[in-house]
Design a protein around this motif. Structure first.
Motif, PDB file in Angstrom:
ATOM      1  N   GLY A 154      41.408 -62.307  31.896  1.00  0.00           N
ATOM      2  CA  GLY A 154      39.948 -62.653  32.161  1.00  0.00           C
ATOM      3  C   GLY A 154      39.303 -63.765  31.590  1.00  0.00           C
ATOM      4  O   GLY A 154      39.882 -64.218  30.339  1.00  0.00           O
ATOM      5  N   THR A 155      38.717 -64.555  32.280  1.00  0.00           N
ATOM      6  CA  THR A 155      38.218 -65.753  31.775  1.00  0.00           C
ATOM      7  C   THR A 155      36.949 -65.399  30.948  1.00  0.00           C
ATOM      8  O   THR A 155      36.262 -64.401  31.295  1.00  0.00           O
ATOM      9  CB  THR A 155      37.856 -66.832  32.908  1.00  0.00           C
ATOM     10  N   HIS A 158      34.138 -64.381  33.335  1.00  0.00           N
ATOM     11  CA  HIS A 158      34.374 -63.102  33.756  1.00  0.00           C
ATOM     12  C   HIS A 158      34.038 -61.997  32.747  1.00  0.00           C
ATOM     13  O   HIS A 158      33.206 -61.028  33.006  1.00  0.00           O
ATOM     14  CB  HIS A 158      35.945 -62.760  34.148  1.00  0.00           C
ATOM     15  N   ASP A 161      30.103 -62.002  32.738  1.00  0.00           N
ATOM     16  CA  ASP A 161      29.723 -61.398  34.173  1.00  0.00           C
ATOM     17  C   ASP A 161      29.725 -59.668  33.984  1.00  0.00           C
ATOM     18  O   ASP A 161      28.809 -58.978  34.199  1.00  0.00           O
ATOM     19  CB  ASP A 161      30.525 -61.865  35.241  1.00  0.00           C
ATOM     20  N   ILE A 162      30.964 -59.358  33.524  1.00  0.00           N
ATOM     21  CA  ILE A 162      31.040 -58.025  33.474  1.00  0.00           C
ATOM     22  C   ILE A 162      30.266 -57.203  32.139  1.00  0.00           C
ATOM     23  O   ILE A 162      29.368 -56.203  32.513  1.00  0.00           O
ATOM     24  CB  ILE A 162      32.472 -57.532  33.045  1.00  0.00           C
ATOM     25  N   ARG A 234      25.723 -63.986  38.421  1.00  0.00           N
ATOM     26  CA  ARG A 234      27.010 -64.265  37.950  1.00  0.00           C
ATOM     27  C   ARG A 234      27.668 -65.524  37.467  1.00  0.00           C
ATOM     28  O   ARG A 234      27.027 -66.551  37.961  1.00  0.00           O
ATOM     29  CB  ARG A 234      28.227 -63.820  39.220  1.00  0.00           C
ATOM     30  N   ASN A 236      30.710 -66.737  37.507  1.00  0.00           N
ATOM     31  CA  ASN A 236      31.452 -67.013  38.487  1.00  0.00           C
ATOM     32  C   ASN A 236      30.773 -66.638  39.824  1.00  0.00           C
ATOM     33  O   ASN A 236      30.799 -65.328  40.065  1.00  0.00           O
ATOM     34  CB  ASN A 236      32.721 -66.417  38.446  1.00  0.00           C
ATOM     35  N   GLN A 239      32.693 -65.100  45.546  1.00  0.00           N
ATOM     36  CA  GLN A 239      33.112 -63.666  46.167  1.00  0.00           C
ATOM     37  C   GLN A 239      34.330 -63.956  46.954  1.00  0.00           C
ATOM     38  O   GLN A 239      34.253 -63.935  48.301  1.00  0.00           O
ATOM     39  CB  GLN A 239      31.884 -63.083  47.255  1.00  0.00           C
ATOM     40  N   ASP A 304      34.981 -55.811  38.721  1.00  0.00           N
ATOM     41  CA  ASP A 304      35.208 -57.074  38.386  1.00  0.00           C
ATOM     42  C   ASP A 304      34.483 -58.056  39.882  1.00  0.00           C
ATOM     43  O   ASP A 304      33.978 -59.097  39.382  1.00  0.00           O
ATOM     44  CB  ASP A 304      36.614 -57.688  38.361  1.00  0.00           C
ATOM     45  N   ARG A 305      34.426 -57.482  40.805  1.00  0.00           N
ATOM     46  CA  ARG A 305      33.853 -58.435  42.198  1.00  0.00           C
ATOM     47  C   ARG A 305      32.463 -58.058  42.335  1.00  0.00           C
ATOM     48  O   ARG A 305      31.950 -58.243  43.702  1.00  0.00           O
ATOM     49  CB  ARG A 305      34.734 -57.957  43.239  1.00  0.00           C
TER      50      ARG A 305
END
Length: 373
Positions: A154-155, A158, A161-162, A234, A236, A239, A304-305
């Motif tokens: 995971g960056t 990421h 975002d989570i 987000r 990132n 999608q 994650d998405r």
């Protein structure tokens, strides 16, 4: 796991791996190669009758393989066609639901876990893999510690975002998902996503879930979609699954040179652009629904998405594979939701099999879409 695969992907599946052998099917290759713990192990012809698959694909040639092998608990099994593309469901671990003793980490496939296991003081672990056979997560069990699941890749964006999604959506709205654990409360490094590990069964398709479980998931999606996105953004913003799906459908349609079909795809694209966007899971296939078979409770995993996606997207991904009218009956009477579901279900079908557009199922979807104009 991807929610859709292009027509160039291998047609097949690794259904079962056990200490006694492997079972599955492959329609795009006459034989499969089997690797165990990263090493070539066996090759087998796909000559076993699989009427369930053959009837669904409309073919008569046998496509199944059922190979007796002597495997050990914890062995990682990969199966690929002759073109070296891994089958969906590959790799799998022998005894996938079993906790492995930490001594099993000496195997080469588990070498990247050594530092984590040591830091946690683990006595047992469960590894999880991507289709590429790359380790993606590990569950850890140790003395005086609750079981935890660590995401391995995971960056920084990421992780942000989570954590934001859990803080602003999952936790305040009590959505059923594994609890996110602050790394500072564990002996693990700060650059991982760490979850409370929960036991549960996952399935390959919605058709394997009970009717009540399907209804529960659709109700949960209604709750999620009703949550205002507000200022939730987000880091990132891509999608990729949704973007790839749109591009793949258009490419395939143009390649057919069928003017009427191309016009249908452009019509669906215009309709899809008008659909409202709602807060969505973004990768909701049946494998991301954990079910406690004893109590009937469920949890949605792999957020994650998450993001703002067209209404009907999550529902189409989750109910994929069910007959269209049966799947439609699970949805509330909301015009936009049902229209989005029909369009995205059609697209998911054609990217997996370009001949899907000629099937009765696809024609039924198209009639439904046109009837909503």
């Amino acid at each position: 796991m991807k929610i859709f695969r292009s027509v160039n992907a291998v047609q097949g599946a690794l259904d079962r791996v056990s200490a006694e052998g492997v079972r599955g099917w492959c329609a795009s290759s006459p034989a499969v190669s089997i690797h165990v713990n990263g090493q070539p192990y066996f090759s087998a012809f796909c000559h076993v009758e699989r009427r369930d698959v053959q009837d669904a694909l409309g073919i008569e040639k046998p496509v199944g393989f059922n190979v007796p092998l002597r495997l050990a608990l914890g062995d990682v099994v990969e199966v690929a066609g002759v073109d070296c593309q891994p089958l969906p469901g590959s790799p799998q671990r022998v005894g996938a639901s079993a906790w492995l003793p930490v001594s099993a980490a000496q195997r080469p496939a588990f070498a990247p876990l050594e530092a984590l296991l040591t830091a946690f003081g683990a006595s047992h672990f469960k590894p999880f893999f991507k289709r590429s056979a790359e380790l993606t997560a590990v569950a850890l069990r140790g003395n005086n510690q609750p079981d935890m699941l660590v995401k391995l890749a995971g960056t920084p964006a990421h992780l942000v975002d989570i954590k934001a999604f859990y803080r602003q959506v999952i936790e305040p709205h009590a959505l059923p998902a594994p609890a996110l654990i602050p790394p500072s409360t564990t002996p693990l490094p700060n650059d991982y996503l760490i979850y409370r590990y929960i036991e549960g069964a996952s399935y390959l398709a919605a058709s394997q879930l009970s009717d009540s479980t399907r209804q529960q998931v659709i109700q949960l999606l209604a709750t999620l979609h009703a949550i205002p996105g507000g200022t939730l953004k987000r880091e990132n913003t891509q999608q990729p699954y949704w973007q790839q799906l749109q591009r793949q459908v258009l490419r395939q349609a143009l390649a057919t040179l069928d003017i009427a079909y191309i016009q249908q795809i452009f019509l669906m694209r215009r309709l899809a652009k008008r659909l409202p966007t709602v807060l969505s899971h973004g990768d909701l296939h049946a494998g991301n629904v954990l079910v406690d078979d004893t109590e009937g409770a469920l949890a949605l995993i792999d957020w994650d998405r998450w993001g703002a996606l067209p209404v009907g997207y999550d529902e189409a991904c989750f109910l994929r594979g069910l007959p269209f009218q049966q799947a439609l009956a699970y949805l509330p009477e909301q015009c936009d939701l049902r229209l989005g579901f029909a369009i995205i279900s059609f697209w998911l079908g054609v990217v997996q099999n370009e001949q899907f557009r000629t099937t009765p199922q696809a024609k039924e979807m198209m009639r439904y879409i046109k009837g909503r104009l």
